[in-house]
Enzyme design. Sequence first.
Site, PDB file in Angstrom:
ATOM      1  N   LYS A  22       0.076  32.802  -6.241  1.00 22.01           N
ATOM      2  CA  LYS A  22       1.337  32.781  -7.013  1.00 22.01           C
ATOM      3  C   LYS A  22       1.593  34.154  -7.622  1.00 22.01           C
ATOM      4  O   LYS A  22       2.699  34.688  -7.524  1.00 22.01           O
ATOM      5  CB  LYS A  22       1.227  31.737  -8.132  1.00 22.01           C
ATOM      6  CG  LYS A  22       2.308  31.854  -9.190  1.00 22.01           C
ATOM      7  CD  LYS A  22       2.187  30.791 -10.247  1.00 22.01           C
ATOM      8  CE  LYS A  22       1.344  31.167 -11.441  1.00 22.01           C
ATOM      9  NZ  LYS A  22       1.951  32.162 -12.349  1.00 22.01           N
ATOM     10  N   ASN A  23       0.568  34.728  -8.241  1.00 16.46           N
ATOM     11  CA  ASN A  23       0.781  35.976  -8.980  1.00 16.46           C
ATOM     12  C   ASN A  23       0.931  37.196  -8.078  1.00 16.46           C
ATOM     13  O   ASN A  23       1.326  38.266  -8.552  1.00 16.46           O
ATOM     14  CB  ASN A  23      -0.350  36.201  -9.989  1.00 16.46           C
ATOM     15  CG  ASN A  23      -0.221  35.256 -11.175  1.00 16.46           C
ATOM     16  OD1 ASN A  23       0.768  34.535 -11.296  1.00 16.46           O
ATOM     17  ND2 ASN A  23      -1.215  35.256 -12.042  1.00 16.46           N
ATOM     18  N   ARG A  92       8.698  33.825 -17.288  1.00 17.85           N
ATOM     19  CA  ARG A  92       8.563  35.193 -17.780  1.00 17.85           C
ATOM     20  C   ARG A  92       8.503  36.210 -16.637  1.00 17.85           C
ATOM     21  O   ARG A  92       9.073  37.306 -16.728  1.00 17.85           O
ATOM     22  CB  ARG A  92       7.286  35.278 -18.625  1.00 17.85           C
ATOM     23  CG  ARG A  92       7.146  36.611 -19.254  1.00 17.85           C
ATOM     24  CD  ARG A  92       5.862  36.795 -19.987  1.00 17.85           C
ATOM     25  NE  ARG A  92       5.527  38.202 -19.971  1.00 17.85           N
ATOM     26  CZ  ARG A  92       5.999  39.091 -20.810  1.00 17.85           C
ATOM     27  NH1 ARG A  92       6.821  38.729 -21.759  1.00 17.85           N
ATOM     28  NH2 ARG A  92       5.681  40.358 -20.696  1.00 17.85           N
ATOM     29  N   CYS A 116       6.013  32.948 -25.266  1.00 21.36           N
ATOM     30  CA  CYS A 116       5.744  31.717 -24.534  1.00 21.36           C
ATOM     31  C   CYS A 116       4.536  31.056 -25.185  1.00 21.36           C
ATOM     32  O   CYS A 116       3.985  31.580 -26.152  1.00 21.36           O
ATOM     33  CB  CYS A 116       5.523  31.976 -23.058  1.00 21.36           C
ATOM     34  SG  CYS A 116       3.999  32.799 -22.707  1.00 21.36           S
ATOM     35  N   ARG A 121       3.822  38.023 -25.754  1.00 18.47           N
ATOM     36  CA  ARG A 121       4.073  38.705 -24.487  1.00 18.47           C
ATOM     37  C   ARG A 121       5.282  39.644 -24.556  1.00 18.47           C
ATOM     38  O   ARG A 121       6.294  39.430 -23.884  1.00 18.47           O
ATOM     39  CB  ARG A 121       4.217  37.680 -23.364  1.00 18.47           C
ATOM     40  CG  ARG A 121       3.021  36.762 -23.305  1.00 18.47           C
ATOM     41  CD  ARG A 121       3.102  35.761 -22.218  1.00 18.47           C
ATOM     42  NE  ARG A 121       2.639  36.276 -20.927  1.00 18.47           N
ATOM     43  CZ  ARG A 121       2.483  35.523 -19.859  1.00 18.47           C
ATOM     44  NH1 ARG A 121       2.748  34.249 -19.902  1.00 18.47           N
ATOM     45  NH2 ARG A 121       2.063  36.052 -18.724  1.00 18.47           N
ATOM     46  N   PRO A 122       5.183  40.689 -25.348  1.00 12.92           N
ATOM     47  CA  PRO A 122       6.283  41.656 -25.422  1.00 12.92           C
ATOM     48  C   PRO A 122       6.391  42.484 -24.131  1.00 12.92           C
ATOM     49  O   PRO A 122       5.554  42.363 -23.240  1.00 12.92           O
ATOM     50  CB  PRO A 122       5.881  42.551 -26.595  1.00 12.92           C
ATOM     51  CG  PRO A 122       4.409  42.430 -26.698  1.00 12.92           C
ATOM     52  CD  PRO A 122       4.037  41.072 -26.168  1.00 12.92           C
ATOM     53  N   ASP A 124       6.999  45.973 -24.360  1.00  9.16           N
ATOM     54  CA  ASP A 124       7.034  47.379 -24.807  1.00  9.16           C
ATOM     55  C   ASP A 124       6.389  48.347 -23.816  1.00  9.16           C
ATOM     56  O   ASP A 124       6.876  49.467 -23.618  1.00  9.16           O
ATOM     57  CB  ASP A 124       6.384  47.497 -26.197  1.00  9.16           C
ATOM     58  CG  ASP A 124       4.972  46.927 -26.231  1.00  9.16           C
ATOM     59  OD1 ASP A 124       4.739  45.892 -25.581  1.00  9.16           O
ATOM     60  OD2 ASP A 124       4.099  47.504 -26.894  1.00  9.16           O
ATOM     61  N   ASP A 305      -6.868  33.698 -17.003  1.00  8.63           N
ATOM     62  CA  ASP A 305      -6.308  32.512 -16.333  1.00  8.63           C
ATOM     63  C   ASP A 305      -7.376  31.496 -15.923  1.00  8.63           C
ATOM     64  O   ASP A 305      -7.046  30.406 -15.455  1.00  8.63           O
ATOM     65  CB  ASP A 305      -5.494  32.929 -15.094  1.00  8.63           C
ATOM     66  CG  ASP A 305      -4.154  33.544 -15.474  1.00  8.63           C
ATOM     67  OD1 ASP A 305      -3.812  33.554 -16.672  1.00  8.63           O
ATOM     68  OD2 ASP A 305      -3.438  34.029 -14.564  1.00  8.63           O
ATOM     69  N   ARG A 397       3.509  24.412 -11.547  1.00 11.29           N
ATOM     70  CA  ARG A 397       3.922  25.825 -11.529  1.00 11.29           C
ATOM     71  C   ARG A 397       2.907  26.671 -10.762  1.00 11.29           C
ATOM     72  O   ARG A 397       3.269  27.741 -10.257  1.00 11.29           O
ATOM     73  CB  ARG A 397       4.040  26.364 -12.961  1.00 11.29           C
ATOM     74  CG  ARG A 397       5.220  25.827 -13.740  1.00 11.29           C
ATOM     75  CD  ARG A 397       5.325  26.535 -15.071  1.00 11.29           C
ATOM     76  NE  ARG A 397       4.957  27.923 -14.923  1.00 11.29           N
ATOM     77  CZ  ARG A 397       4.162  28.600 -15.758  1.00 11.29           C
ATOM     78  NH1 ARG A 397       3.668  28.029 -16.827  1.00 11.29           N
ATOM     79  NH2 ARG A 397       3.871  29.858 -15.533  1.00 11.29           N
TER      80      ARG A 397
END
Length: 418
Positions: A22-23, A92, A116, A121-122, A124, A305, A397
């Site tokens: 997935k990632n 996201r 989330c 989880r910014p 920047d 994860d 997901r």
Amino acid sequence: MNKLFIGGGMRVRGRVRVSGSKNATLPIMAACLLTRKECVLHQVPDLDDVKVMEDVLVSLGARVKRENGTLIINPENITSYELPEHMSRKMRASNLVMGALLGRFGKARVSYPGGCAIGQRPMDIHLKGFRELGYTIGEYYGYIEGYASSSSDCDIMLDFPSVGATENLMMAAVISKNNTIIRNAAREPEIVDMQNFLNRMGAKIRGAGLDVIRIEGVNELNGVEHEVIPDRIEAGTFMVMAAASGGDVVIENVVAEHLVPVTAKIRETGAEVIRYNGSALRVLGKRKLGPVDIKTLPYPGFPTDMQPQMMALLSGVEGTSVIVETIFENRFMHVNELRRMGADIKIEGRVAIIKGKNRLRGATVEATDLRAGAALIVAAIGGTGETVIDNAYHIDRGYEKIEEKLRSLGITAYRIMT
Ligand code: UD1
């Protein structure tokens, strides 16, 4: 209502084939926007997150067709540079289109993804990098806007090896007259897959998998065919299930190298992991496992994860284990649910102290996010009695055909949806 019923007390036995990652798929789908030509992706998992990314690409004007595990993406007629709020809220990772849109069109407008369940989880690090690449970035009313304003060779030092920022910056830098260096880059296997995909398209990138990535800008990229790497987190989850149930599972379609940090911790519990030639691993659980300490870290450290699933395993192993979560500030949402199953876990900030006991017992619990849901499956399988996991859609997901795969391993697993 979306409930998953799991029967405990069975040893997980048999063979299971891991799906595509997935990632790796999500950023590569975004990277397809970098060309006008058709791209064909193989071994694409059939997951809710992938469907969201398909919708994102379609909303921008791409044509997307799925044929089983193959995705055909035609980005010839992109009509929009804007990702609206309702799209970015769904997932996201949709923010990965920002780097791709900047890279191809020199402009993008993306709704701010927000926090989330597992942390704030910014973005920047992404935005700082875009600015160093010569994009002007502004933040207005919940949107991030960017356009190309200057360009020169640049040397970017990431404050943290963020996976998403590394991918976004690779995409934003690849079509350019200049050269870019990304230092303190994320080293995850998904970054290597992204480099391989982009290089096949005609990019000149080297260094992925190490902490310095060097990008020689090219004028344009071509359409290509690419097979996505296997999902190391899905594989790791099945490894943990085998260990938790004292089972014997052959996990096919893995890159054993990607699983070294998970393999090391499973072996430390006393379970056996045998590396077969080719692309399979066999995990043999033992009747009595021992506790281990874990600290999550960027790759090649232990993956965040896999932290919830390992915590579920260790909750049912006699002795005290300590888990330190260094990547996300709020990734202990599964703890309350594991407690409902009898787990004894104390949280002190980012540290979890697990006083493992012989066996957890089935209960009605709730999946609060994707990997928390996976942890509850591990706990259910390792425990006794029946477990009902509420809000099981979170699991879809990231895990393709989960009930089918569990049943093929001898586990009672069925879904109730109303
Ligand atoms: C990716 C994975 C996710 C995994 C995570 C860490 C995808 C689609 N998702 O997420 O499954 O859990 O890597 O391995 O590949 N951070 C900042 N500022 C930024 C960016 C990140 O502070 O600009 C922080 C995050 O809040 C987090 C940490 O850095 O605490 C790691 O985030 P990052 O590596 O960016 O994770 P993602 O790419 O979002």
